[in-house]
Design a protein around this motif. Structure first.
Motif, PDB file in Angstrom:
ATOM      1  N   HIS A   1      35.757  27.090  26.579  1.00  0.00           N
ATOM      2  CA  HIS A   1      34.880  25.903  27.630  1.00  0.00           C
ATOM      3  C   HIS A   1      33.417  26.913  28.067  1.00  0.00           C
ATOM      4  CE1 HIS A   1      38.537  23.454  27.992  1.00  0.00           C
ATOM      5  NE2 HIS A   1      38.563  24.491  28.632  1.00  0.00           N
ATOM      6  N   GLU A   2      33.644  27.859  27.476  1.00  0.00           N
ATOM      7  CA  GLU A   2      32.258  28.400  27.370  1.00  0.00           C
ATOM      8  C   GLU A   2      30.539  27.566  27.668  1.00  0.00           C
ATOM      9  OE1 GLU A   2      31.048  31.808  27.550  1.00  0.00           O
ATOM     10  OE2 GLU A   2      28.846  31.326  27.410  1.00  0.00           O
TER      11      GLU A   2
ATOM     12  N   ARG B   1      51.898  25.806  32.796  1.00  0.00           N
ATOM     13  CA  ARG B   1      52.523  27.056  32.597  1.00  0.00           C
ATOM     14  C   ARG B   1      53.687  26.934  31.459  1.00  0.00           C
ATOM     15  NH1 ARG B   1      50.844  29.550  37.393  1.00  0.00           N
ATOM     16  NH2 ARG B   1      51.130  28.398  39.172  1.00  0.00           N
TER      17      ARG B   1
ATOM     18  N   ILE C   1      30.938  26.308  31.044  1.00  0.00           N
ATOM     19  CA  ILE C   1      30.640  27.652  32.396  1.00  0.00           C
ATOM     20  C   ILE C   1      28.752  27.951  31.759  1.00  0.00           C
ATOM     21  CG2 ILE C   1      30.520  30.057  32.622  1.00  0.00           C
ATOM     22  CD1 ILE C   1      33.495  30.001  31.437  1.00  0.00           C
TER      23      ILE C   1
ATOM     24  N   LYS D   1      51.488  34.740  33.695  1.00  0.00           N
ATOM     25  CA  LYS D   1      50.436  36.111  33.254  1.00  0.00           C
ATOM     26  C   LYS D   1      51.122  37.696  32.478  1.00  0.00           C
ATOM     27  CE  LYS D   1      47.534  34.075  35.598  1.00  0.00           C
ATOM     28  NZ  LYS D   1      46.631  32.931  35.101  1.00  0.00           N
ATOM     29  N   ASN D   2      52.495  37.423  32.547  1.00  0.00           N
ATOM     30  CA  ASN D   2      52.863  38.460  32.237  1.00  0.00           C
ATOM     31  C   ASN D   2      54.989  38.284  31.303  1.00  0.00           C
ATOM     32  OD1 ASN D   2      52.088  41.148  33.445  1.00  0.00           O
ATOM     33  ND2 ASN D   2      51.663  39.509  35.135  1.00  0.00           N
TER      34      ASN D   2
ATOM     35  N   ASP E   1      46.470  33.626  25.839  1.00  0.00           N
ATOM     36  CA  ASP E   1      45.895  34.780  26.402  1.00  0.00           C
ATOM     37  C   ASP E   1      45.344  33.434  27.292  1.00  0.00           C
ATOM     38  OD1 ASP E   1      44.281  36.397  27.413  1.00  0.00           O
ATOM     39  OD2 ASP E   1      43.195  35.911  25.273  1.00  0.00           O
ATOM     40  N   ASP E   2      45.387  33.854  28.328  1.00  0.00           N
ATOM     41  CA  ASP E   2      44.625  33.080  29.536  1.00  0.00           C
ATOM     42  C   ASP E   2      42.956  33.212  29.564  1.00  0.00           C
ATOM     43  OD1 ASP E   2      46.264  31.808  31.177  1.00  0.00           O
ATOM     44  OD2 ASP E   2      45.446  32.843  32.624  1.00  0.00           O
ATOM     45  N   ILE E   3      42.574  34.789  29.026  1.00  0.00           N
ATOM     46  CA  ILE E   3      41.253  34.211  28.989  1.00  0.00           C
ATOM     47  C   ILE E   3      40.751  33.882  27.616  1.00  0.00           C
ATOM     48  CG2 ILE E   3      38.853  35.853  28.730  1.00  0.00           C
ATOM     49  CD1 ILE E   3      41.016  38.216  30.224  1.00  0.00           C
ATOM     50  N   GLY E   4      41.195  33.829  26.856  1.00  0.00           N
ATOM     51  CA  GLY E   4      40.560  33.120  25.567  1.00  0.00           C
ATOM     52  C   GLY E   4      40.824  31.555  25.872  1.00  0.00           C
ATOM     53  N   ILE E   5      41.585  30.711  26.176  1.00  0.00           N
ATOM     54  CA  ILE E   5      41.904  29.170  26.418  1.00  0.00           C
ATOM     55  C   ILE E   5      40.583  28.910  26.798  1.00  0.00           C
ATOM     56  CG2 ILE E   5      42.859  27.449  28.333  1.00  0.00           C
ATOM     57  CD1 ILE E   5      45.175  28.831  27.323  1.00  0.00           C
ATOM     58  N   THR E   6      39.849  29.852  28.714  1.00  0.00           N
ATOM     59  CA  THR E   6      38.635  30.315  29.290  1.00  0.00           C
ATOM     60  C   THR E   6      37.729  29.574  28.566  1.00  0.00           C
ATOM     61  OG1 THR E   6      39.752  30.230  31.032  1.00  0.00           O
ATOM     62  CG2 THR E   6      37.402  30.245  31.439  1.00  0.00           C
ATOM     63  N   LEU E   7      37.553  31.259  27.476  1.00  0.00           N
ATOM     64  CA  LEU E   7      36.897  30.174  26.416  1.00  0.00           C
ATOM     65  C   LEU E   7      36.710  29.256  25.635  1.00  0.00           C
ATOM     66  CD1 LEU E   7      36.578  34.519  26.093  1.00  0.00           C
ATOM     67  CD2 LEU E   7      34.713  33.530  27.811  1.00  0.00           C
TER      68      LEU E   7
END
Lengths: 471, 203
Positions: free
Chosen positions: B183-184, B166, B187, B113-114, B175-181
């Motif tokens: 799939h809005e 990875r 969710i 993540k870093n 950015d992980d959050i961007g990827i997850t979003l």
């Protein structure tokens, strides 16, 4: 197809998946605290994001809070700033907070179950590795880093690679004086601090079934000390009885429906685990850690091991280094080790049953003159319950300090720390170098072993400790 | 997050097993509310004595390892606490790569993540690298993530495994959050199903 409890929990929370990528798991409960959340909230602000489900997010202050009289000011300005930051973040994003002055305040892994927030069948995360505690209810609960805290705040989901499953079958007859703490220390001693890396553990067997919910929490709590991502126990009538009626537990018709669902969570007969380990407790003795990781334990009747007895050179060097740090000589009987401090507390062992057991040992005795001993209840609720039962008076009469709730000397982020060279019998979970204060030496033990050590000023075998002779 | 593609750097050896995150960044330094500035506290209790003076016997204080950006170490690195302050401190100090026979789960995950690349290598390879670092002052390695290959100037060439997902996230600095979003919809659909019947997913 027959599935393990872990697989049922996993499958029922997958929001999206595709081959070759981590699954997106839905998170039912996100617990946060002051130390690992500030950078996550800052990240949200910088990206202009909101907390997706403030209703599934609960905060408390525990890691760096002072445990002295709460009417006194907080003297550590940096700790205070972290607490104020959490309060501000919770207000801004609409998150329920049990702050320092709340009746519900306590260690995050103590208050979750206490409030009925922790329930079977849930996925639970927190920016704290001891989140594995909540697995005692048949939930999938694990610790995450701050980037993942931000991820859950923003999406209520986590990207996760599927871990492997490990069954630890705990059988036999637990001898008197040997506790859940000794069982988990014994398991870590057997498999090592990386023995379960990459796995989620399911604790099974007769001993686990007989354990109370609090004992199951102690076991699951230290799963991470064996490297496991999570530890879990199948929910049963004891679990339902514990959860029933608590503030956030389902009520009425919902309760009936919840229990119906929870009863289906247990591992199916015939389901297979990636690995199985048997652990028999019949000959288990109370354990004391001698080194600087939780796998370095010996029976209280034993001696400090000789590094030369380790076959692997790397392990031998680690043992030599540990003995140097701990200022111990090979062959020294554990019962000859004198202590300066006693800490009864932490998310491992600061629930009401732990305090009752320790108080029963302490009752009518005095803390040894050279020992400073403190009791830090896991939560304000535990503290109030203990006071209602008069346990505080027993501890105080014996010379223990009776404190307010928090993580305290388990990690020494607050003023409760060891001085360099001080040796402590501690009911906490980590004996790492400097964990309880720079140069401090930690020996992990059960609450009753810690209580007896406080009175004798050294480790004693609680099974044979002659209470009358030393009164 | 800064992408990681290829890195050449000085190697520092930390010959200890089970280095836990309490050692990487002791708790008294967890009180900052920023992600930056933790490098000065990295391995604090080992790097500095009781008076705050550098401990000359600690390996990272040896003159020959100043400026190291690749950390060579032993089994179960990063065990214990989930504190992401540990990778923040390593990164801020200058480490981009960590080589070990095994890592603790949460720490391993936090590294990605870093923008830090933790590489798992067989014990024999790690032993060989310790020998080479010891024998050659100024020992450097080139780590190529694309090729999954580590090389030195003395003819060493080893490959390593890494999860392809990875790897691609690190190569691109995603950015992980961007990827997850992305799939809005999924969710939201999951949440609607749960709201309609809070226990059906378990039955």
């Amino acid at each position: 197809m027959a599935r393990t409890m872990f697989e049922k929990l996993w499958d029922s929370h997958v929001v999206w998946e595709e081959p070759g990528k981590p699954s997106l798991l839905y998170i039912d409960l996100h617990l946060i605290h002051e130390v690992t959340s500030p950078q996550a909230f800052e990240g949200l602000r910088l990206a202009g994001r909101k907390v997706r489900r403030p209703d599934l997010t609960v905060a408390t202050m525990d890691h760096n809070v002072p445990t002295w009289d709460r009417s006194l000011p907080i003297t550590d300005a940096i700790s205070l700033k972290q607490m104020e930051t959490l309060k501000k973040n919770c207000e801004e994003f609409g998150i329920r907070l049990y702050d320092l002055y709340s009746e519900g305040q306590g260690i995050v892994h103590v208050i979750g179950p206490e409030l009925g927030l922790t329930q079977p069948g849930m996925t639970i995360v927190c920016g704290d590795s001891h989140t594995s505690t909540h697995g005692a209810f048949g939930s999938l609960a694990f610790g995450i880093g701050t980037s993942e805290v931000e991820h859950v705040l923003a999406t209520q989901c986590l990207q996760q690679m599927k871990p492997k499953t490990l069954a630890i079958n705990i059988n036999g007859k637990l001898p008197p004086g040997v506790t859940a703490k000794d069982v988990i220390l014994g398991i870590i001693g057997q498999i090592g601090t990386d023995g379960a890396t990459g796995y989620v553990i399911e604790y099974r067997g007769e001993v686990v079934k007989q354990f109370s919910m609090e004992e199951r929490m102690t076991i699951c709590n230290m799963s991470i000390e064996a490297g496991a991502r999570a530890g879990m126990v199948a929910p049963d009538e004891k679990t339902f009885e514990y959860v029933k009626g608590r503030e956030f537990a389902p009520k009425g018709e919902d309760w009936e429906r919840a229990v119906e669902a929870w009863k289906k969570l247990s591992t199916d007969p015939g389901a297979t685990f990636d690995k199985e380990i048997d652990f028999d407790v019949t000959d288990l003795a109370p354990l004391v850690s001698w080194g600087t990781n939780p796998g370095q334990v010996v029976p209280v009747t034993g001696v400090v091991p000789d590094p030369a007895s380790f076959e692997n050179e790397v392990e031998r060097k680690a043992a030599e280094r540990a003995l140097e740090y701990m200022d111990l000589k090979p062959g020294t009987p554990i019962s000859d080790i004198k202590i300066d401090r006693v800490f009864i507390g932490s998310c491992t062992n600061a629930r009401i049953e732990d305090l009752r057991a320790a108080a029963a040992v302490v009752k009518g005795h005095k803390v040894a003159p050279n020992v400073r001993a403190i009791v830090v209840p896991g939560s304000q609720t535990v503290k109030a319950q203990a006071e209602a039962e008069g346990l505080d008076e027993i501890f105080k009469a014996a010379g223990f300090e009776w404190r307010e709730s928090g993580c305290s000397m388990c990690l020494g982020m607050n003023p409760d720390i060891l001085q360099p060279g001080e040796r402590c019998a501690s009911t906490s979970n980590r004996n790492f170098e400097g964990r309880q204060g720079r140069g401090g030496r930690t020996h992990l033990v059960s609450p009753i072993m810690a209580a007896a050590a406080a009175i004798e000023g050294r480790f004693v075998d609680i099974r044979t400790w002659n209470i009358n002779a030393s009164a | 997050m800064e992408p990681f593609v290829r890195h050449n750097g000085l190697v520092a050896p930390l010959d200890r097993v089970n280095v836990d995150t309490d050692q990487i960044i002791p708790k008294q330094f967890l009180k900052r509310i920023e992600r930056t500035g933790f490098g000065q506290f990295l391995f604090y209790d080992w790097r500095f004595d009781d008076k705050g003076e550098p401990n000359p016997e600690f390996v990272l204080n040896y003159p020959r390892y100043q400026g190291a950006s690749i950390l060579l170490t032993r089994n179960n690195f990063g065990s214990g606490s989930s504190r992401e302050h540990a990778p923040w401190a390593l990164l801020d100090y200058g480490f981009r790569v960590i080589l070990a026979p095994s890592f603790a789960d949460i720490f391993y995950n936090n590294c990605f993540k870093n923008g830090i690349l933790p590489i798992i290598l067989p014990e024999e390879t790690i032993d060989e690298l310790f020998k080479r670092v010891e024998a050659n002052e100024g020992y450097r390695l080139t780590v190529d993530l694309e090729e999954q290959k580590i090389t030195d100037d003395l003819g060493l060439e080893v490959t390593f495994d890494i999860d392809p997902y990875r790897k691609s996230c690190l190569l691109q600095g995603l950015d992980d959050i961007g990827i997850t979003l992305q799939h809005e919809d999924a969710i939201r659909a999951y949440e609607e199903k749960r709201a309609a019947d809070p226990y059906a997913h378990l039955l």
